[in-house]
Design an enzyme around this catalytic site. Structure first.
Site, mmCIF file in Angstrom:
data_model
loop_
_atom_site.group_PDB
_atom_site.id
_atom_site.type_symbol
_atom_site.label_atom_id
_atom_site.label_comp_id
_atom_site.label_asym_id
_atom_site.label_seq_id
_atom_site.Cartn_x
_atom_site.Cartn_y
_atom_site.Cartn_z
ATOM 1 N N ASN A 3 0.828 -1.211 0.000
ATOM 2 C CA ASN A 3 0.000 0.000 0.000
ATOM 3 C C ASN A 3 0.872 1.276 0.000
ATOM 4 O OD1 ASN A 3 -2.416 1.585 0.068
ATOM 5 N ND2 ASN A 3 -3.409 -0.157 1.045
ATOM 6 N N ARG A 4 0.260 2.411 0.274
ATOM 7 C CA ARG A 4 0.927 3.693 0.007
ATOM 8 C C ARG A 4 1.574 4.311 1.239
ATOM 9 N NH1 ARG A 4 -3.323 3.014 -3.286
ATOM 10 N NH2 ARG A 4 -2.934 3.465 -5.479
ATOM 11 N N HIS B 85 3.417 0.001 -2.755
ATOM 12 C CA HIS B 85 3.844 -1.397 -2.768
ATOM 13 C C HIS B 85 5.369 -1.562 -2.821
ATOM 14 C CE1 HIS B 85 -0.288 -2.338 -2.945
ATOM 15 N NE2 HIS B 85 -0.474 -2.444 -4.232
ATOM 16 N N HIS C 234 -1.265 -9.987 -3.604
ATOM 17 C CA HIS C 234 -2.064 -9.169 -4.523
ATOM 18 C C HIS C 234 -2.817 -10.010 -5.565
ATOM 19 C CE1 HIS C 234 -3.269 -5.457 -6.429
ATOM 20 N NE2 HIS C 234 -2.548 -4.762 -5.582
ATOM 21 N N SER C 235 -3.292 -11.195 -5.171
ATOM 22 C CA SER C 235 -4.085 -11.984 -6.124
ATOM 23 C C SER C 235 -5.424 -11.307 -6.377
ATOM 24 C CB SER C 235 -4.326 -13.393 -5.578
ATOM 25 O OG SER C 235 -3.143 -14.155 -5.727
ATOM 26 N N TYR C 236 -5.830 -11.353 -7.645
ATOM 27 C CA TYR C 236 -7.152 -10.843 -8.031
ATOM 28 C C TYR C 236 -8.044 -12.061 -8.227
ATOM 29 C CZ TYR C 236 -5.225 -6.255 -9.494
ATOM 30 O OH TYR C 236 -4.623 -5.034 -9.553
ATOM 31 N N ASP D 222 -11.382 1.043 -3.167
ATOM 32 C CA ASP D 222 -9.924 0.925 -3.111
ATOM 33 C C ASP D 222 -9.500 1.517 -1.769
ATOM 34 O OD1 ASP D 222 -7.280 0.578 -3.615
ATOM 35 O OD2 ASP D 222 -7.186 1.863 -5.399
ATOM 36 N N GLN E 87 -7.189 -4.254 2.490
ATOM 37 C CA GLN E 87 -7.458 -3.348 1.373
ATOM 38 C C GLN E 87 -8.352 -4.120 0.417
ATOM 39 O OE1 GLN E 87 -6.193 -0.184 1.143
ATOM 40 N NE2 GLN E 87 -6.636 0.416 -0.967
ATOM 41 N N GLU F 53 -6.474 -7.632 0.175
ATOM 42 C CA GLU F 53 -5.076 -7.600 0.597
ATOM 43 C C GLU F 53 -5.040 -7.366 2.108
ATOM 44 O OE1 GLU F 53 -3.153 -4.531 -1.969
ATOM 45 O OE2 GLU F 53 -5.007 -4.680 -3.075
HETATM 46 C C1 GLA Z 1 -3.457 -1.657 -4.777
HETATM 47 C C2 GLA Z 1 -3.921 -0.253 -4.656
HETATM 48 C C3 GLA Z 1 -4.631 0.188 -5.869
HETATM 49 C C4 GLA Z 1 -3.841 -0.117 -7.100
HETATM 50 C C5 GLA Z 1 -3.482 -1.572 -7.137
HETATM 51 C C6 GLA Z 1 -2.622 -1.891 -8.309
HETATM 52 O O1 GLA Z 1 -4.407 -2.548 -4.463
HETATM 53 O O2 GLA Z 1 -4.714 -0.053 -3.524
HETATM 54 O O3 GLA Z 1 -4.871 1.564 -5.794
HETATM 55 O O4 GLA Z 1 -2.697 0.677 -7.143
HETATM 56 O O5 GLA Z 1 -2.810 -1.909 -5.982
HETATM 57 O O6 GLA Z 1 -3.172 -1.518 -9.495
#
Ligand code: GLA
Length: 391
Positions: free
Chosen positions: A120-121, A146, A219-221, A291, A328, A356
């Site tokens: 995250n940020r 990340h 970070h699996s979707y 998000d 997240q 996440e």
């Molecule tokens: C994370 C962030 C999103 C985005 C994704 C990658 O989950 O929270 O804002 O940056 O990664 O695309």
């Protein structure tokens, strides 16, 4: 805290040394084999070669029921994971690139990857520890996301854990002191276990030799339909969280812990993701959908169920368990239709969703948030499980 067997002595031996010389490690660690070898639920093969010439291995884990997971040593990325639908049909339920090169070309969506050193940020890529200022790589507008060139873009060393009850893959990577601006050599071990009750258990462990900050995640979707031409807006989601962290325009938490009640962020009772995703709400607008970081109602650090995702048409149900304080939930808002999907066509906005598990974003700059500081002598160890069944 649990005792690890990472041992800081590792820093001075193998892991550390190969960590400094990635290419060398690949030469020495790569067994001389091109054929896949079947070995107790784990099959190993060659995946490809990075543009820098590093050979990447692929491991296929298979449990007794036939559930399969493919993992590559690049980024510890889970490139596929199958789960049964209500008719017992196993299909891939995680997004991944059709073209292997997309993993090496920056993996713009962080598909399937281990995220570190700080998931995250972090605002402006800056933080201070003990009066010393650190500047991280800025890679997301004004912020660091990340970990900069993070653990998702590094080559990990993989080994099968012999004698384990279920297929177990142990991945290790040592981030160097100063790498991407973070202090301390950080030995990191991520272990994936595919259990016979169709759960993916992930354990994250780390040790440092200098005070640092750590926030590891995956970070699996997921798209439980098994058909990536479908969007995840019809999935029903429950998050056991009564608060979330509102963000500013650059997706940094404002510091407020806001009650979800009466907002589009209320997933305390299972709700279709699409229901409020376009609500006229300032936070929805800022995230381009969901998000945000949800803070669990149960703030204990026990492993507990924190979320559930249900896809009615396939019957697939995924439970998320973690000992982390937050998650997240990202509804794939930045996926932009430019990458080929494994099941045909392109990945579109909301083709997948991420859950996440983690500590709060920007915690290094927000003293009111639970601490993400790791000191020498301490052992970072956390666990998250994604469990699959049908309803
Ligand atoms: C994370 C962030 C999103 C985005 C994704 C990658 O989950 O929270 O804002 O940056 O990664 O695309």
């Amino acid at each position: 805290m649990k005792t690890l067997n990472l041992g800081l002595s590792l820093l001075l031996t193998g892991t550390m040394l190969v960590g400094c010389k990635e290419e060398k490690k690949e030469e020495t660690a790569m067994p001389e084999q091109t054929e896949a070898v079947k070995k107790g639920g784990i099959t190993k093969s060659e995946f490809g070669t990075t543009p820098e010439g590093v050979k990447i291995e692929q491991y296929t884990l298979e449990n007794a029921k036939g559930m399969k997971m493919e993992v590559i040593t690049y980024g510890g990325i889970i490139t596929s994971l199958t789960a049964p639908n209500k008719d017992g049909k196993y299909e891939d339920i995680v997004l991944g690139y059709k073209n292997k090169e997309d993993y090496f070309n920056g993996n713009p969506y962080f598909f399937g990857a281990v995220i570190g050193r700080y998931g995250n940020r972090i605002a402006k890529g800056k933080f201070s520890l003990d009066g010393k200022d650190y500047q991280l790589t800025v890679n997301d507008g004004p912020n660091s996301l990340h970990g900069g060139k993070g653990f998702d873009k590094r080559v990990w060393t993989a080994e099968e854990v012999a004698g384990a009850a279920s297929p177990t893959l142990r991945l290790s990577y040592t981030a160097k002191d100063g790498e991407e601006g973070y202090p301390g050599n950080l030995i990191t071990v991520v272990t994936y276990v595919l259990t016979d009750d169709n759960a993916l258990e992930i354990t994250y462990e780390a040790e440092t030799d200098k005070k640092t900050v750590v926030n590891l995640t995956q970070h699996s979707y997921f798209n439980l339909s098994g058909d990536f031409s479908k969007l995840i807006t019809d999935h029903e989601l429950e998050i056991k969280a009564d608060k979330f962290l509102p963000v500013d325009a650059t997706l940094i938490p404002t510091g407020e812990l806001k009650a979800v009640k009466g907002t589009p962020f209320d997933f305390t009772a299972s709700k279709e993701i699409g229901k409020d995703i376009n609500a006229a709400d300032d936070q929805i607008k800022k995230g381009g959908g969901f998000d945000h970081c949800w803070v669990f109602t149960d703030s204990s650090n026990k492993l507990k169920q924190v979320a559930g995702v249900y896809h009615k048409a396939s019957g697939r149900y995924m439970e998320v368990y973690t000992d982390q304080p937050a998650v997240q939930f990202y509804s794939g808002n930045f996926i932009d239709g430019t990458k080929d999907s494994k099941t045909g066509g392109k990945y579109e906005k909301r083709s997948g969703l991420c859950l996440e598990t983690q500590h709060y974003p920007d915690a290094p700059n927000q003293p009111k948030f639970p601490s993400t500081v790791l000191s020498p002598g301490e052992k970072y160890t956390t666990k998250t499980t994604y469990k699959f069944s049908v309803k």
